[in-house]
Write an enzyme that holds these catalytic residues in place. Sequence first.
Site, PDB file in Angstrom:
ATOM      1  N   ARG A  57       0.845  -1.188   0.000  1.00 42.26           N
ATOM      2  CA  ARG A  57       0.000   0.000   0.000  1.00 42.26           C
ATOM      3  C   ARG A  57       0.883   1.242   0.000  1.00 42.26           C
ATOM      4  NH1 ARG A  57      -3.279  -2.593  -1.691  1.00 42.26           N
ATOM      5  NH2 ARG A  57      -5.432  -2.966  -1.062  1.00 42.26           N
TER       6      ARG A  57
ATOM      7  N   GLU B 262      -4.652   7.374  -5.075  1.00 44.33           N
ATOM      8  CA  GLU B 262      -4.739   6.657  -6.360  1.00 44.33           C
ATOM      9  C   GLU B 262      -5.943   7.166  -7.138  1.00 44.33           C
ATOM     10  OE1 GLU B 262      -4.528   2.412  -5.754  1.00 44.33           O
ATOM     11  OE2 GLU B 262      -2.520   2.548  -4.916  1.00 44.33           O
TER      12      GLU B 262
ATOM     13  N   HIS C  86      -1.351   0.177  -9.859  1.00 45.23           N
ATOM     14  CA  HIS C  86      -1.976  -0.793  -8.954  1.00 45.23           C
ATOM     15  C   HIS C  86      -2.436  -2.046  -9.724  1.00 45.23           C
ATOM     16  CE1 HIS C  86      -4.251  -1.147  -4.878  1.00 45.23           C
ATOM     17  NE2 HIS C  86      -3.860  -2.334  -5.308  1.00 45.23           N
TER      18      HIS C  86
HETATM   19  N1  LIG Z   1      -0.710  -4.415  -5.329  1.00 44.54           N
HETATM   20  C1  LIG Z   1      -1.708  -5.238  -5.281  1.00 44.54           C
HETATM   21  O1  LIG Z   1      -2.513  -5.306  -6.187  1.00 44.54           O
HETATM   22  C2  LIG Z   1      -1.860  -6.134  -4.088  1.00 44.54           C
HETATM   23  C3  LIG Z   1      -2.374  -7.428  -4.231  1.00 44.54           C
HETATM   24  C4  LIG Z   1      -2.506  -8.233  -3.105  1.00 44.54           C
HETATM   25  C5  LIG Z   1      -2.166  -7.725  -1.865  1.00 44.54           C
HETATM   26  N2  LIG Z   1      -1.735  -6.451  -1.765  1.00 44.54           N
HETATM   27  C6  LIG Z   1      -1.358  -5.875  -0.471  1.00 44.54           C
HETATM   28  O2  LIG Z   1      -0.218  -6.585   0.004  1.00 44.54           O
HETATM   29  C7  LIG Z   1      -0.219  -6.598   1.416  1.00 44.54           C
HETATM   30  C8  LIG Z   1       0.004  -8.013   1.895  1.00 44.54           C
HETATM   31  O3  LIG Z   1      -1.045  -8.851   1.483  1.00 44.54           O
HETATM   32  P1  LIG Z   1      -1.128 -10.357   2.018  1.00 44.54           P
HETATM   33  O4  LIG Z   1      -2.214 -11.029   1.283  1.00 44.54           O
HETATM   34  O5  LIG Z   1       0.219 -10.970   2.012  1.00 44.54           O
HETATM   35  O6  LIG Z   1      -1.587 -10.084   3.510  1.00 44.54           O
HETATM   36  P2  LIG Z   1      -1.258 -10.963   4.777  1.00 44.54           P
HETATM   37  O7  LIG Z   1      -2.180 -10.524   5.819  1.00 44.54           O
HETATM   38  O8  LIG Z   1      -1.229 -12.403   4.403  1.00 44.54           O
HETATM   39  O9  LIG Z   1       0.225 -10.526   5.173  1.00 44.54           O
HETATM   40  C9  LIG Z   1       0.531  -9.314   5.785  1.00 44.54           C
HETATM   41  C10 LIG Z   1       1.660  -9.590   6.758  1.00 44.54           C
HETATM   42  O10 LIG Z   1       2.118  -8.340   7.243  1.00 44.54           O
HETATM   43  C11 LIG Z   1       2.486  -8.545   8.586  1.00 44.54           C
HETATM   44  N3  LIG Z   1       2.585  -7.298   9.293  1.00 44.54           N
HETATM   45  C12 LIG Z   1       1.632  -6.610   9.938  1.00 44.54           C
HETATM   46  N4  LIG Z   1       2.163  -5.505  10.510  1.00 44.54           N
HETATM   47  C13 LIG Z   1       3.475  -5.513  10.199  1.00 44.54           C
HETATM   48  C14 LIG Z   1       4.553  -4.645  10.506  1.00 44.54           C
HETATM   49  N5  LIG Z   1       4.371  -3.552  11.249  1.00 44.54           N
HETATM   50  N6  LIG Z   1       5.784  -4.964  10.044  1.00 44.54           N
HETATM   51  C15 LIG Z   1       5.971  -6.069   9.297  1.00 44.54           C
HETATM   52  N7  LIG Z   1       4.993  -6.934   8.977  1.00 44.54           N
HETATM   53  C16 LIG Z   1       3.759  -6.647   9.427  1.00 44.54           C
HETATM   54  C17 LIG Z   1       1.428  -9.465   9.116  1.00 44.54           C
HETATM   55  O11 LIG Z   1       1.872 -10.143  10.271  1.00 44.54           O
HETATM   56  C18 LIG Z   1       1.222 -10.414   7.955  1.00 44.54           C
HETATM   57  O12 LIG Z   1       2.028 -11.560   8.097  1.00 44.54           O
HETATM   58  C19 LIG Z   1      -1.535  -5.968   1.822  1.00 44.54           C
HETATM   59  O13 LIG Z   1      -1.333  -4.613   2.083  1.00 44.54           O
HETATM   60  C20 LIG Z   1      -2.396  -6.093   0.596  1.00 44.54           C
HETATM   61  O14 LIG Z   1      -3.381  -5.115   0.570  1.00 44.54           O
HETATM   62  C21 LIG Z   1      -1.561  -5.639  -2.834  1.00 44.54           C
HETATM   63  O1  LIG Z   2      -5.428  -5.577  -1.679  1.00 43.62           O
HETATM   64  C1  LIG Z   2      -5.552  -6.130  -2.757  1.00 43.62           C
HETATM   65  O2  LIG Z   2      -6.177  -7.191  -2.910  1.00 43.62           O
HETATM   66  C2  LIG Z   2      -4.900  -5.528  -3.942  1.00 43.62           C
HETATM   67  O3  LIG Z   2      -4.401  -4.280  -3.653  1.00 43.62           O
HETATM   68  C3  LIG Z   2      -5.724  -5.557  -5.167  1.00 43.62           C
HETATM   69  O4  LIG Z   2      -6.548  -4.455  -5.260  1.00 43.62           O
HETATM   70  P1  LIG Z   2      -7.555  -4.341  -6.501  1.00 43.62           P
HETATM   71  O5  LIG Z   2      -8.635  -5.314  -6.232  1.00 43.62           O
HETATM   72  O6  LIG Z   2      -8.044  -2.961  -6.513  1.00 43.62           O
HETATM   73  O7  LIG Z   2      -6.788  -4.690  -7.715  1.00 43.62           O
END
Ligand SMILES: NC(=O)c1ccc[n+]([C@@H]2O[C@H](COP(=O)([O-])OP(=O)(O)OC[C@H]3O[C@@H](n4cnc5c(N)ncnc54)[C@H](O)[C@@H]3O)[C@@H](O)[C@H]2O)c1
Ligand SMILES: O=C(O)[C@H](O)COP(=O)(O)O
Length: 609
Positions: free
Chosen positions: A297, A326, A345
Amino acid sequence: MIVCTLRWQKQIKRSYEFDVFASTYWDKTTRINRLHQYYFGVLKTLDPSDVSISRRPASEPTSVPAKPTILVSEKLGEAGLDVLRKFAHVDCSYGLSHDDLCAKISMCDALIVRSGTKVTRGVFEAAKGRLKVVGRAGVGIDNVDLQAATEFGCLVVNAPTANTIAAAEHGIALMAAMARNVAQADASMKSGKWQRNKYVGVSLVGKTLAVMGFGKVGSEVARRAKGLGMHVIAHDPYAPADRAHAIGVDLVSFDKAISTADFVSLHMPLTPTTSKIFNDDTFAKMKKGVRIINVARGGVIDEDALVRALDSGVVAQAALDVFTEEPPAKDSKLIQHENVTVTPHLGASTKEAQEGVAVEIAEAVVGALNGELAATAVNAPMVPAEVLSELAPYVTLAEKLGRLAIQLVAGGSGIKSVKVVYKSARGPDDLDTRLLRAMITKGIIEPISDTFINLVNADFTAKQKGLRISEERVTVDTTPDSPIDSVEIHIANVESKFASASSESGEIVLEGKVKYGIPHLTGVGSFGVDVSLEGNVILCRQVDQPGMIGNVGSILGETNVNVNFMSVGRTGMRQHAIMAIGVDEEPDKDTLKKIGEVPAVEEFVFLSL
Ligand SMILES: NC(=O)c1ccc[n+]([C@@H]2O[C@H](COP(=O)([O-])OP(=O)(O)OC[C@H]3O[C@@H](n4cnc5c(N)ncnc54)[C@H](O)[C@@H]3O)[C@@H](O)[C@H]2O)c1
Ligand SMILES: O=C(O)[C@H](O)COP(=O)(O)O
């Protein structure tokens, strides 16, 4: 079941059998109008006088619930839409402004969003109580005001697994593209240049990658980076070390991770703790020439600080998929920076991930609208289906006991604390009482307020109203086949409308049990009774003497109030007794007055369920 005969120009054309919407519409005219509302679209020429209706005596009419409406505010995969359409009216209105969303939302039972829709407190307020579920087709729920959702009793569910691999692959793609200047070189060539010396990159093999947040995406990035020959360390205060060790990753402190890494890849959620966790101070601790990848994020980075770190050369390059705002401003220094590679994104944007996410969220939303507790609930406890089905009759019992208890409190309010005692043969770890506590809270609060209570907002609302609900579990020597032997509600420091409901300690005490799947009231104050909680309840305290049951029963019978259950509990022969009477209908005032005038009746109360 209603048998309906339709006539055109006085000739009988056809008989239909209908389930009508509500069995409470007893008079014929209303029922005809009701059927007309239902069928008018088809039978345009039909006049109400051309319909004759008879109720089939053998079976009860059943209700036909209206289809819910689900608003989908961002593009969702077709497979998910198909799941939704089988169950609901689906309104795909992509790209609504916040005001347009607020204008529509009061007509919707569920809302499905991705990261582009801000589901603010204003949205919940505008929903006027109709919105039951918000489905986030993805992982991050930072665009949904969870506190407001909880206060409004709206369940939030997400789809946490289907885009993990897509995000991890995008993280690796950005890291490799950044290290080899792919985007910059591509733009340069397209502008007619051939700059082989300018775009000399760095290798990944042998470099240290710090994965910040070792959850689903972070661990998949780590696994892939190992395959590229990188040395991978990770920081995550909540991740188990053995899971990291299993893929050859060391969990280290935040400072160690950022100060030793050549590449830092961010995979933590945006929370108040992680907001701008990468700032001037943290960049200053990094190795000069570090490279940063962010597919988590935008808000976890102070973007102005990153620009400064890029300008000073502390950060050599950054590859970013996510941004604080965004879309970001077109003239953003960060986006325009020559050492920054950006994508809009796209982490979750693969065909496979979008189909998976769409089905995952559609199933979760449909399940939630059907009253199932979603496995991916974000703001409610998750209760496994098997626990739920076992607890179902106790859930009803809990709510009814709560409703009865509050009606016994004189004044109907001013309660500060309620103690619930669960007697069970099972150990405390085997008994999940969150659902029961929520339903007791519902039973107690709903009759005295206009707040709708469900599992989502029960604890919050109780706290807000200054009501402390404490729980005690007592192990008893009965069969562990049933999860609970009895549930007791104790309300202290209040006056009771029905003095006999107060125990010797002065608390209002009610006890209930489930018998053959049906909730029963089994204790009132210090009296044992047994009345099934299927209708309303009349409690009478009387001097124990013959003829009382007949006396009260015939007063009720005179006004056609049906008694469904009756029981007497007494302190001793010919002493005080409590008669608990289950009645299907609510007796009118005169009938209740007559019961109060029976000479042996010392006090009585009518409790509606
Ligand atoms: N760019 C995209 O399109 C996209 C897609 C999927 C996920 N994401 C983002 O990626 C991130 C991770 O997703 P995920 O599915 O792996 O989630 P998840 O919950 O499986 O993993 C997140 C991890 O972060 C850890 N965490 C929490 N606070 C923390 C801190 N202060 N320092 C270090 N680690 C910490 C948690 O313990 C957890 O293990 C989320 O922010 C999600 O929104 C983005
Ligand atoms: O948190 C997520 O799952 C990702 O950031 C994906 O976001 P989106 O659904 O807007 O692509």
